[in-house]
Scaffold this motif. Structure first.
Motif, PDB file in Angstrom:
ATOM      1  N   MET A 108       0.762  -1.351   0.058  1.00 58.12           N
ATOM      2  CA  MET A 108      -0.039  -0.173   0.009  1.00 58.12           C
ATOM      3  C   MET A 108       0.919   1.331   0.039  1.00 58.12           C
ATOM      4  O   MET A 108       0.769   2.449  -0.729  1.00 58.12           O
ATOM      5  N   ALA A 109       1.762   1.435   0.690  1.00 60.21           N
ATOM      6  CA  ALA A 109       2.828   2.480   0.855  1.00 60.21           C
ATOM      7  C   ALA A 109       3.456   2.766  -0.465  1.00 60.21           C
ATOM      8  O   ALA A 109       3.542   3.814  -0.851  1.00 60.21           O
ATOM      9  N   CYS A 110       3.621   1.752  -1.336  1.00 65.26           N
ATOM     10  CA  CYS A 110       4.327   1.907  -2.641  1.00 65.26           C
ATOM     11  C   CYS A 110       3.419   2.370  -3.552  1.00 65.26           C
ATOM     12  O   CYS A 110       3.776   3.174  -4.507  1.00 65.26           O
ATOM     13  N   ILE A 111       2.051   1.716  -3.584  1.00 54.97           N
ATOM     14  CA  ILE A 111       1.051   2.370  -4.493  1.00 54.97           C
ATOM     15  C   ILE A 111       0.816   3.802  -4.022  1.00 54.97           C
ATOM     16  O   ILE A 111       0.704   4.668  -5.164  1.00 54.97           O
ATOM     17  N   VAL A 112       0.830   4.198  -2.885  1.00 52.93           N
ATOM     18  CA  VAL A 112       0.357   5.662  -2.554  1.00 52.93           C
ATOM     19  C   VAL A 112       1.564   6.401  -3.013  1.00 52.93           C
ATOM     20  O   VAL A 112       1.494   7.610  -3.533  1.00 52.93           O
ATOM     21  N   ALA A 113       2.772   6.056  -2.764  1.00 53.39           N
ATOM     22  CA  ALA A 113       3.927   6.720  -3.197  1.00 53.39           C
ATOM     23  C   ALA A 113       3.731   7.212  -4.671  1.00 53.39           C
ATOM     24  O   ALA A 113       4.120   8.326  -5.281  1.00 53.39           O
ATOM     25  N   GLY A 114       3.543   6.181  -5.440  1.00 52.73           N
ATOM     26  CA  GLY A 114       3.428   6.233  -6.908  1.00 52.73           C
ATOM     27  C   GLY A 114       2.294   7.287  -7.278  1.00 52.73           C
ATOM     28  O   GLY A 114       2.652   8.260  -8.155  1.00 52.73           O
ATOM     29  N   GLY A 115       0.983   7.264  -6.506  1.00 49.69           N
ATOM     30  CA  GLY A 115       0.148   8.223  -6.557  1.00 49.69           C
ATOM     31  C   GLY A 115       0.787   9.649  -6.212  1.00 49.69           C
ATOM     32  O   GLY A 115       0.313  10.773  -7.130  1.00 49.69           O
ATOM     33  N   VAL A 116       1.544   9.829  -5.226  1.00 48.21           N
ATOM     34  CA  VAL A 116       2.116  10.859  -4.952  1.00 48.21           C
ATOM     35  C   VAL A 116       2.859  11.728  -6.058  1.00 48.21           C
ATOM     36  O   VAL A 116       2.925  12.776  -6.199  1.00 48.21           O
TER      37      VAL A 116
ATOM     38  N   LEU B 281       6.575   2.110  -9.093  1.00 49.06           N
ATOM     39  CA  LEU B 281       6.172   2.175  -7.440  1.00 49.06           C
ATOM     40  C   LEU B 281       4.879   1.195  -7.451  1.00 49.06           C
ATOM     41  O   LEU B 281       4.795   0.195  -6.548  1.00 49.06           O
ATOM     42  N   MET B 282       4.097   1.466  -8.204  1.00 45.55           N
ATOM     43  CA  MET B 282       2.750   0.638  -8.340  1.00 45.55           C
ATOM     44  C   MET B 282       2.959  -0.889  -8.574  1.00 45.55           C
ATOM     45  O   MET B 282       2.199  -1.611  -7.701  1.00 45.55           O
ATOM     46  N   ALA B 283       3.953  -1.160  -9.404  1.00 47.90           N
ATOM     47  CA  ALA B 283       3.851  -2.346  -9.874  1.00 47.90           C
ATOM     48  C   ALA B 283       4.702  -3.175  -8.535  1.00 47.90           C
ATOM     49  O   ALA B 283       4.324  -4.376  -8.613  1.00 47.90           O
ATOM     50  N   SER B 284       5.414  -2.606  -7.924  1.00 50.39           N
ATOM     51  CA  SER B 284       6.376  -3.020  -6.849  1.00 50.39           C
ATOM     52  C   SER B 284       4.904  -3.200  -5.764  1.00 50.39           C
ATOM     53  O   SER B 284       4.955  -4.332  -5.003  1.00 50.39           O
ATOM     54  N   GLY B 285       4.010  -2.267  -5.555  1.00 47.20           N
ATOM     55  CA  GLY B 285       3.124  -2.661  -4.476  1.00 47.20           C
ATOM     56  C   GLY B 285       2.178  -3.901  -4.838  1.00 47.20           C
ATOM     57  O   GLY B 285       2.076  -4.568  -3.802  1.00 47.20           O
ATOM     58  N   VAL B 286       1.891  -4.140  -5.983  1.00 47.06           N
ATOM     59  CA  VAL B 286       0.908  -5.012  -6.437  1.00 47.06           C
ATOM     60  C   VAL B 286       1.787  -6.449  -6.144  1.00 47.06           C
ATOM     61  O   VAL B 286       1.250  -7.341  -5.844  1.00 47.06           O
ATOM     62  N   TRP B 287       3.171  -6.553  -6.542  1.00 48.40           N
ATOM     63  CA  TRP B 287       3.786  -7.705  -6.324  1.00 48.40           C
ATOM     64  C   TRP B 287       3.870  -7.861  -4.873  1.00 48.40           C
ATOM     65  O   TRP B 287       3.847  -9.237  -4.539  1.00 48.40           O
TER      66      TRP B 287
END
Length: 348
Positions: A129-137, A274-280
């Protein structure tokens, strides 16, 4: 190859369909007001699903008396308020930026699930979740060309995310009901309310082709997407479904770049990584421990393919057949991989 947990495919497909809504709705906002477009999107969802249910002769659904307040709250927050707030914000922002701001929905959904509804969180889920949020930021961070007057529009999009986060957690309370029926009723009721408000505000009808396009988009992005989201809720629980669903903004931003020719910059590549890392990280989660089930009686659609639905039927039901009836789960203590679905609400 490791098999994906049940429900992950449904959550990602729901995200893809929902992610397409913002850039395509941006085009329709040129010919319809936000209130009227919100109404057409949800009426298209409700009417389309009503036709599909009639064609496949969907069974009549009855919610328990105690479930109606949860469902009414979900309709009010996610069906009436959410789309209007998003479209009002979208009218003042590029579609790619509005799409990426929708990452706030996943964060707020998970926070409500963990803090209010006490779902447990795995370290993989938290890190993902932190990775996905970081990607959005990274993607939503304003650059030197960002208009100073865009902040009210961005706040409207975040407010829409809060409305949908509440909706997601309330919908979990009724997620054992037929998903297509839930989405149909939500679309018809929410769309009717927003249509009445739009007409009261003096909205003018666009051309029939635009009405049809809005209805079709609503059926895919809010109808079919919600059906898939509810199916994922059953298997994964609210926090994890929200985590997988949080890739929807990336799908929307990518479509905005391809369809609306919005500019591509380094932020897009960084956010994608970042988002791909979060999903992984989410896919690496494996939650398994000894846990106890108390006796539970309820009714929902199921097949006899797991440790919780081995009851006997007279006459027998063919293996793999989906069916629904009241049934009782006997008390049991066992160990197996699981998620906070309808049968695993225990504490940790």
């Amino acid at each position: 190859m490791k098999r994906l947990p049940p429900g992950v495919g449904a959550a990602l497909a729901a995200a893809l369909l929902f992610g397409a809504a913002a850039p395509l709705a941006k085009l329709l906002l040129q010919i319809a007001s936000p209130w009227l477009l919100a109404a057409l999107l949800y009426l298209g969802s409700g009417l389309g699903l009503a036709v599909l249910r009639a064609l496949r002769r969907g069974e009549r659904v009855r919610l328990a008396a105690g479930e109606w307040p949860w469902f009414a709250g979900a309709i009010l927050c996610g069906g009436v308020a959410g789309p209007v707030l998003l479209l009002l914000g979208l009218s003042g922002l590029p579609a790619s930026q509005a799409s990426l701001l929708l990452n706030a929905e996943a964060v707020l959904t998970a926070l409500l699930a963990w803090v209010v509804f006490r779902e447990n969180v795995d370290r993989h889920v938290a890190a993902g979740m932190a990775c996905i949020v970081a990607g959005g930021v990274v993607l939503a961070w304003p650059d030197g060309t960002q208009a100073k007057g865009a902040w009210p529009s961005m706040l409207l999009v975040v407010a829409a995310c809060l409305a949908w986060a509440v909706d997601n957690n309330l919908t979990r309370k009724v997620s054992l009901a037929d998903a297509s029926w839930l989405a149909m009723v939500k679309g018809l009721l929410a769309g009717s309310v927003n249509l009445a408000i739009a007409l009261a505000l003096g909205a003018h009808w666009p051309a029939p082709s635009a009405v049809f396009a809005a209805g079709l988009l609503g059926l895919a992005s809010y109808g079919v997407s919600l059906v898939l989201f509810v199916l994922a809720l059953r298997r994964l629980g609210t926090a994890r479904t929200g985590a997988y669903f949080s890739v929807a903004p990336f799908f929307g931003a990518l479509l905005a770049v391809l369809l609306l020719r919005e500019p591509v910059h380094w932020q897009l590549a960084a956010a994608a990584l970042l988002m791909a890392s979060g999903v992984w990280l989410h896919l690496r989660e494996r939650h398994e421990h000894a846990h106890a089930h108390e006796e539970l009686a309820h009714e929902h659609e199921h097949v006899h393919d797991d440790a919780h639905h081995g009851h006997v039927h007279v006459p027998p039901v063919a293996p793999g057949t989906r069916h629904s009836h009241p049934h009782v789960h006997a008390p049991v203590v066992h160990t197996h991989p699981h998620y906070p679905d309808a049968h695993h609400r225990h504490g940790h």
